[in-house]
Structures are given as structure tokens and as C-alpha cells.
Write a protein that holds these residues in place. Structure first.
Motif, PDB file in Angstrom:
ATOM      1  N   ARG A   2      22.945 -19.997 -31.537  1.00  0.00           N
ATOM      2  CA  ARG A   2      21.748 -19.251 -31.211  1.00  0.00           C
ATOM      3  C   ARG A   2      21.180 -19.845 -29.930  1.00  0.00           C
ATOM      4  O   ARG A   2      20.303 -20.704 -29.960  1.00  0.00           O
ATOM      5  CB  ARG A   2      20.734 -19.336 -32.355  1.00  0.00           C
ATOM      6  N   TYR A  94      13.394 -18.704 -30.628  1.00  0.00           N
ATOM      7  CA  TYR A  94      13.007 -18.398 -31.998  1.00  0.00           C
ATOM      8  C   TYR A  94      13.460 -16.977 -32.300  1.00  0.00           C
ATOM      9  O   TYR A  94      13.197 -16.055 -31.525  1.00  0.00           O
ATOM     10  CB  TYR A  94      11.499 -18.493 -32.180  1.00  0.00           C
ATOM     11  N   PRO A 104      18.646 -14.868 -42.243  1.00  0.00           N
ATOM     12  CA  PRO A 104      17.363 -15.569 -42.179  1.00  0.00           C
ATOM     13  C   PRO A 104      16.333 -14.764 -41.394  1.00  0.00           C
ATOM     14  O   PRO A 104      16.671 -14.017 -40.484  1.00  0.00           O
ATOM     15  CB  PRO A 104      17.712 -16.881 -41.470  1.00  0.00           C
ATOM     16  N   THR A 107      14.392 -18.511 -37.407  1.00  0.00           N
ATOM     17  CA  THR A 107      15.213 -19.642 -36.998  1.00  0.00           C
ATOM     18  C   THR A 107      14.751 -20.117 -35.624  1.00  0.00           C
ATOM     19  O   THR A 107      14.186 -19.343 -34.837  1.00  0.00           O
ATOM     20  CB  THR A 107      16.710 -19.295 -36.921  1.00  0.00           C
TER      21      THR A 107
END
Length: 209
Positions: A2, A94, A104, A107
Motif C-alpha cells: 500500500r 491512509y 479492511p 489502513t
């Protein structure tokens, strides 16, 4: 992984109507060029829907996560002079909300090195925004918009690729976001409805120490 923002090289996009027709190396879009003439129809729609993306994403996020940094996650927090000065920055991403409720809903990445670059092209100032490491390396251009918001348009460079794909060529690689200043030395890039995973990405930018 990410990660956000790309290689030290940047692209220049040249518009004709609403179609991107050219790319040059080591630059960014002309600062006086209307981003609407460069953005794809899909990205114009994403940017118009920025508030809806915030609302949908925050509805899925635990309020305690938002409460840890209310300035960063306030959709209406936007100060004048949105463009970060040229130089090195730290950035982290984020990811808020989950597409189709899968995965999720909040994150956060670690910190990465990134940079705001400026140069001159035919006497006009051009601005770029890049990340300097990572296997996913968005790279793109910054456009003036309002006195409290700038626009980022770019593409995602992956893995061992050595140059970015031309913006508008692959919708799955295209990226579009709002750049806002939220504190004297703090900025964010808000990417509504990214192609994968989340409903909203918020990239925090602070000057490198």
C-alpha cells in the motif's frame, strides 16, 4: 503493498480538448492549463464525487481512528495556498472504506520519501508530485484550481518499469486527487474512489526533516 507516489521522473501531459495527446519526460502539466481539459471523463466524475467518497468511507471507519487525527480526516479542512513548496517530503497513505464491504476499512502505510518538483517550460512554471521509492510508484502533475485546492492527475508505475504509462491510456492506472493544505506545514492528497481496495485514499505530506 500500500504505497503512493512514484519515481523521480515525472510526465508532462498536453491536452487537446478533453483528450491527452502527448507525453514528455521530466516535467509536469503547465500550471495555467485547465485540468478539466486533461482529465479523462472518468476522473472528472471521480473528482466531482469527492464529498460522496468521504461520506461513504467515513461511514465504514471506526470513529476512534478518525478521532486520532481529526484535522487530517475532516473533509472540509482546506486552507488557502494549497500547493506545497518544492522540496523533499515524507508521505504516507491512509486507505478508508472497503469496496463492496470486502477487506479492511482503515489502513495506514509507513512513511516514504516523496518530492514536489518545479521547473520552467517555455517560461511557464510546471509542478510535479512524486514518490521516490516503493514497488507502486504513482507519478503525475499538479494543476492550479482554486485558492484552497489544487488537482493531481497521474498514473501508477509498477515494479521494474522504467517510465510511466501515459495518462489516459489505462483507466486502471489513472489517478486523480485533490491537494489541500490542512495546517501551516501539512498537506494531503485526497483520491476519491481509487480503482482498487478502498473508497478513499488520503495521502499525508509533511516536509522532510
Amino acid at each position: 503493498m500500500r504505497t503512493w507516489f512514484g519515481t523521480a521522473a515525472c510526465m508532462m501531459v498536453v491536452a487537446c480538448g478533453s483528450t491527452v495527446v502527448g507525453v514528455a519526460s521530466a516535467g509536469a502539466a503547465r500550471s495555467n492549463l485547465d485540468w478539466r481539459r486533461v482529465a479523462t471523463p472518468a476522473d472528472r466524475a471521480r473528482l466531482r464525487g469527492w464529498r460522496g467518497a468521504w461520506v461513504a468511507a467515513l461511514a465504514q471507519v471506526d470513529p476512534e481512528e478518525v478521532a486520532r487525527d481529526p484535522v487530517l480526516f475532516n473533509p472540509d479542512r482546506s486552507l488557502v495556498d494549497p500547493l506545497p513548496p518544492a522540496g523533499p517530503y515524507r508521505c504516507r497513505t491512509y486507505k478508508l472504506g472497503a469496496r463492496a464491504g470486502i477487506g479492511p476499512t482503515f489502513t495506514a502505510s509507513g512513511w516514504f520519501a516523496c518530492r514536489i518538483g518545479t521547473s520552467e517550460d517555455d517560461g511557464e512554471r510546471v509542478v510535479s508530485l512524486v514518490k521516490l521509492d516503493g514497488s507502486q510508484r504513482p507519478v503525475g502533475s499538479v494543476f492550479a484550481d482554486t485558492n484552497a485546492r489544487a488537482i493531481f492527475l497521474g498514473t501508477m508505475e509498477l515494479g521494474d518499469e522504467t517510465r510511466p504509462m501515459r495518462y489516459g491510456r489505462d483507466a486502471n492506472r489513472d489517478m486523480a486527487g485533490l491537494i489541500e493544505r490542512i495546517a501551516p506545514q501539512r498537506w494531503r492528497v485526497v483520491l476519491p474512489y481509487p480503482r482498487f481496495e478502498s473508497l478513499l485514499d488520503v495521502v499525508e505530506l509533511v516536509p522532510a526533516a
